[in-house]
Design a protein around this motif. Structure first.
Motif, PDB file in Angstrom:
ATOM      1  N   LEU A 173       0.872  -1.245  -0.203  1.00 41.29           N
ATOM      2  CA  LEU A 173      -0.030  -0.036   0.030  1.00 41.29           C
ATOM      3  C   LEU A 173       0.711   1.374   0.015  1.00 41.29           C
ATOM      4  O   LEU A 173       0.729   2.367  -0.618  1.00 41.29           O
ATOM      5  N   LEU A 174       2.008   1.152   0.846  1.00 44.67           N
ATOM      6  CA  LEU A 174       2.836   2.385   0.820  1.00 44.67           C
ATOM      7  C   LEU A 174       3.400   2.608  -0.792  1.00 44.67           C
ATOM      8  O   LEU A 174       3.708   3.651  -1.109  1.00 44.67           O
ATOM      9  N   GLY A 175       3.753   1.448  -1.207  1.00 38.36           N
ATOM     10  CA  GLY A 175       4.213   1.539  -2.715  1.00 38.36           C
ATOM     11  C   GLY A 175       3.266   2.171  -3.708  1.00 38.36           C
ATOM     12  O   GLY A 175       3.714   3.101  -4.373  1.00 38.36           O
ATOM     13  N   VAL A 176       2.165   1.626  -3.533  1.00 41.00           N
ATOM     14  CA  VAL A 176       1.074   2.356  -4.353  1.00 41.00           C
ATOM     15  C   VAL A 176       0.969   3.644  -4.150  1.00 41.00           C
ATOM     16  O   VAL A 176       0.856   4.593  -5.239  1.00 41.00           O
ATOM     17  N   THR A 177       0.947   4.030  -2.759  1.00 45.88           N
ATOM     18  CA  THR A 177       0.825   5.488  -2.342  1.00 45.88           C
ATOM     19  C   THR A 177       1.911   6.394  -3.115  1.00 45.88           C
ATOM     20  O   THR A 177       1.469   7.401  -3.730  1.00 45.88           O
ATOM     21  N   GLY A 178       3.101   5.790  -2.746  1.00 42.80           N
ATOM     22  CA  GLY A 178       4.153   6.509  -3.344  1.00 42.80           C
ATOM     23  C   GLY A 178       4.297   6.837  -4.921  1.00 42.80           C
ATOM     24  O   GLY A 178       4.573   7.695  -5.692  1.00 42.80           O
ATOM     25  N   TYR A 179       3.764   5.714  -5.778  1.00 42.76           N
ATOM     26  CA  TYR A 179       3.610   5.681  -7.280  1.00 42.76           C
ATOM     27  C   TYR A 179       2.545   6.386  -7.587  1.00 42.76           C
ATOM     28  O   TYR A 179       2.745   7.251  -8.648  1.00 42.76           O
ATOM     29  N   GLY A 180       1.447   6.620  -6.759  1.00 42.26           N
ATOM     30  CA  GLY A 180       0.445   7.452  -7.048  1.00 42.26           C
ATOM     31  C   GLY A 180       0.749   9.020  -6.850  1.00 42.26           C
ATOM     32  O   GLY A 180       0.447   9.642  -7.881  1.00 42.26           O
ATOM     33  N   TRP A 181       1.289   9.314  -5.810  1.00 41.46           N
ATOM     34  CA  TRP A 181       1.828  10.518  -5.696  1.00 41.46           C
ATOM     35  C   TRP A 181       2.873  10.958  -6.880  1.00 41.46           C
ATOM     36  O   TRP A 181       2.905  12.211  -7.225  1.00 41.46           O
ATOM     37  N   ALA A 182       3.471  10.201  -7.169  1.00 43.40           N
ATOM     38  CA  ALA A 182       4.786  10.685  -8.175  1.00 43.40           C
ATOM     39  C   ALA A 182       4.021  10.633  -9.830  1.00 43.40           C
ATOM     40  O   ALA A 182       4.613  11.431 -10.292  1.00 43.40           O
ATOM     41  N   THR A 183       2.997  10.002  -9.853  1.00 44.26           N
ATOM     42  CA  THR A 183       2.552  10.115 -11.011  1.00 44.26           C
ATOM     43  C   THR A 183       1.014  10.957 -11.272  1.00 44.26           C
ATOM     44  O   THR A 183       0.723  10.959 -12.332  1.00 44.26           O
ATOM     45  N   ALA A 240      -4.911   9.520  -2.217  1.00 47.59           N
ATOM     46  CA  ALA A 240      -5.317  10.873  -2.289  1.00 47.59           C
ATOM     47  C   ALA A 240      -4.389  11.704  -3.115  1.00 47.59           C
ATOM     48  O   ALA A 240      -3.415  11.476  -3.394  1.00 47.59           O
ATOM     49  N   ASP A 241      -5.059  12.724  -4.041  1.00 45.75           N
ATOM     50  CA  ASP A 241      -4.712  13.442  -4.942  1.00 45.75           C
ATOM     51  C   ASP A 241      -3.746  14.587  -4.163  1.00 45.75           C
ATOM     52  O   ASP A 241      -3.778  14.705  -3.073  1.00 45.75           O
ATOM     53  N   THR A 242      -2.988  15.294  -4.904  1.00 44.45           N
ATOM     54  CA  THR A 242      -2.066  16.323  -4.294  1.00 44.45           C
ATOM     55  C   THR A 242      -2.640  16.878  -3.270  1.00 44.45           C
ATOM     56  O   THR A 242      -2.062  17.541  -2.216  1.00 44.45           O
ATOM     57  N   ALA A 243      -3.893  17.725  -3.634  1.00 49.33           N
ATOM     58  CA  ALA A 243      -4.591  18.584  -2.911  1.00 49.33           C
ATOM     59  C   ALA A 243      -4.978  18.040  -1.249  1.00 49.33           C
ATOM     60  O   ALA A 243      -4.843  18.788  -0.426  1.00 49.33           O
ATOM     61  N   ASP A 244      -5.201  16.836  -1.399  1.00 47.72           N
ATOM     62  CA  ASP A 244      -5.784  16.147  -0.255  1.00 47.72           C
ATOM     63  C   ASP A 244      -4.493  15.336   0.516  1.00 47.72           C
ATOM     64  O   ASP A 244      -4.809  14.711   1.672  1.00 47.72           O
ATOM     65  N   ALA A 245      -3.614  15.327  -0.150  1.00 48.99           N
ATOM     66  CA  ALA A 245      -2.421  14.331   0.580  1.00 48.99           C
ATOM     67  C   ALA A 245      -2.147  14.963   1.937  1.00 48.99           C
ATOM     68  O   ALA A 245      -2.030  13.940   2.871  1.00 48.99           O
ATOM     69  N   PRO A 246      -2.074  16.348   2.565  1.00 48.37           N
ATOM     70  CA  PRO A 246      -1.778  16.563   3.660  1.00 48.37           C
ATOM     71  C   PRO A 246      -2.792  16.129   4.641  1.00 48.37           C
ATOM     72  O   PRO A 246      -2.491  15.645   5.757  1.00 48.37           O
TER      73      PRO A 246
END
Length: 430
Positions: free
Chosen positions: A327-337, A346-352
């Motif tokens: 799940l952490l890997g998917v999250t990292g990939y999602g934020w990168a792409t 979460a998208d960039t706006a909702d990441a915090p």
């Protein structure tokens, strides 16, 4: 999309289950009446043999023996049997210097020595059994186990005797605390034993599934005699196995939260992982009891569910760790792409906001237990209990590492028994 939904469900489950589990457990700990004096003025008359297994315990054994002898009273007479399991340090000389008719030393030399704690306890049991039978006192005799670093509180045996006054109760496990908790790692272990484990055992006391610990266990001699010459096995957690065998035999095991035994913490992370690896491997070995527990008429459904949980849970550590890493890997990939995988990431706006939610879910249980420690035990300052609460997730990571090593050792057939090293004694906190 279905894969994304599956991952989303798993992510939400991981986010909520652990905090909710701890919230329920902490709520139970808080709901219980605050520990107070519950022992009767005249507990039933029982004879206690306290067994101290000792292998190279020169740093702690004198204080342990003297503390055990001090538990003696008119209503709870005590004899102490130290099993010197082939010590090569100054342990024999230290024991010889303690002059007390209530102290007995059983020396085991190679090849019989150093075969694990279970075999040392069995040797002590056979000597105590033969002595009690010769005296005609086997029905009044209770065998207790205090580790080489253990210290019992003054009224501990009165509390134990009060539980054993019930005819259906054959064993009692005492509450464990840490007396060298000045280091943060030591304090984390105190929070684990005195709060988390205490709440778990108290709940098990209600369910009928109390498990015996290696330190502070007390069992009627007549109930140990059910199992022949060797009540304890070669299992790496011989205490847990004995508890399961007692439950299968229909013997009721109780938990005494007011009877406190203190022990040393392991303050080196590598040694702590080694200790917990042995514990974890022992739990894995005990899974073989689950079919017998399912078939047993002496085990209630609620107790069976609890047994199943803590016998199966160690086998799930590795797959759950892999799931979290995935799940952490998917999250990292999602934020990168910029991909959200159907809402899983979460998208960039909702990441915090999402990161804050995860951090809250991760740290809240530990802080909650820190507050329980402060409000119920009142022997550590608030800032320190909150600090160890925040460090609790890192402490659990050490446990996950130990469980992973335990699984590897178990599957590869490595069952060597390793003793926990002792430290120079510190003053016991007030």
């Amino acid at each position: 999309m279905s894969g994304g939904i599956t991952l989303l469900v798993l992510g939400v489950a991981l986010l909520l289950v652990w905090p909710l589990h701890n919230l329920v457990l902490a709520g139970f700990a808080w709901w219980r009446p605050r520990p107070g004096r519950t022992t009767p003025d005249r507990p039933p008359a029982l004879r206690f043999w306290i067994v101290v297994p000792a292998l190279n315990e020169e740093l702690v054994v004198a204080a342990t023996v003297r503390a055990a002898l001090a538990l003696d009273s008119e209503r709870t007479p005590v004899r102490v049997l130290v099993v010197d399991d082939g010590s090569t340090d100054a342990t024999p000389e230290i024991l010889a210097s303690i002059v007390d008719s209530r102290l007995h030393v059983l020396r085991r030399d190679p090849p019989n020595a150093r075969q694990g704690k279970g075999e040392a306890l069995n040797a002590a049991y056979r000597l105590i059994r033969d002595t009690a039978v010769a005296e005609g006192s086997e029905r009044e005799t209770v065998l207790g186990v205090i580790d080489g670093d253990g210290r019992g509180t003054p009224d501990m045996l009165r509390e134990v005797a009060a539980f054993l006054s019930a005819r259906d109760v054959g064993a009692v496990q005492c509450r464990v605390r840490i007396h060298n908790r000045r280091s943060l790692l030591g304090f984390l272990q105190d929070m684990e034993f005195s709060c988390v484990a205490d709440a778990s055992q108290s709940l098990r006391d209600v369910l009928g599934s109390v498990d015996l610990g290696g330190n502070g266990q007390f069992v009627r001699l007549t109930d140990l005699m059910r199992f022949g010459d060797s009540p304890w096995s070669a299992c790496l957690v011989e205490d847990l196995e004995l508890g399961l065998r007692l439950h299968l035999a229909g013997v009721r095991v109780r938990y005494a939260t007011n009877a406190v035994i203190t022990q040393q913490a392991v303050t080196d992370p590598r040694r702590l992982v080694r200790q917990r690896t042995r514990w974890g491997q022992g739990n894995l070995q005990c899974l073989r009891f689950l079919p017998r527990l399912v078939a047993a008429r002496t085990v209630r459904t609620a107790a069976l569910l609890d047994f199943a949980y803590y016998l199966v849970a160690p086998w799930l550590v590795v797959p759950m760790a892999l799931l979290v890493l995935g799940l952490l890997g998917v999250t990292g990939y999602g934020w990168a792409t910029g991909q959200t995988f159907g809402g899983l990431v979460a998208d960039t706006a909702d990441a915090p906001w999402a990161l804050g939610l995860w951090l809250t879910a991760l740290t809240a249980p530990g802080v909650l237990w820190g507050l329980v420690h402060r409000l119920r035990l009142r022997d550590e300052p608030l800032h320190r209990t909150v600090l160890v609460g925040l460090l609790y997730p890192a402490f659990l990571l050490l446990g996950a590492l130990a469980s992973t090593r335990a699984l590897g050792r178990h599957l590869s057939g490595r069952n060597a028994w390793s003793k926990t090293e002792r430290l120079v004694e510190e003053p016991v906190p007030a």
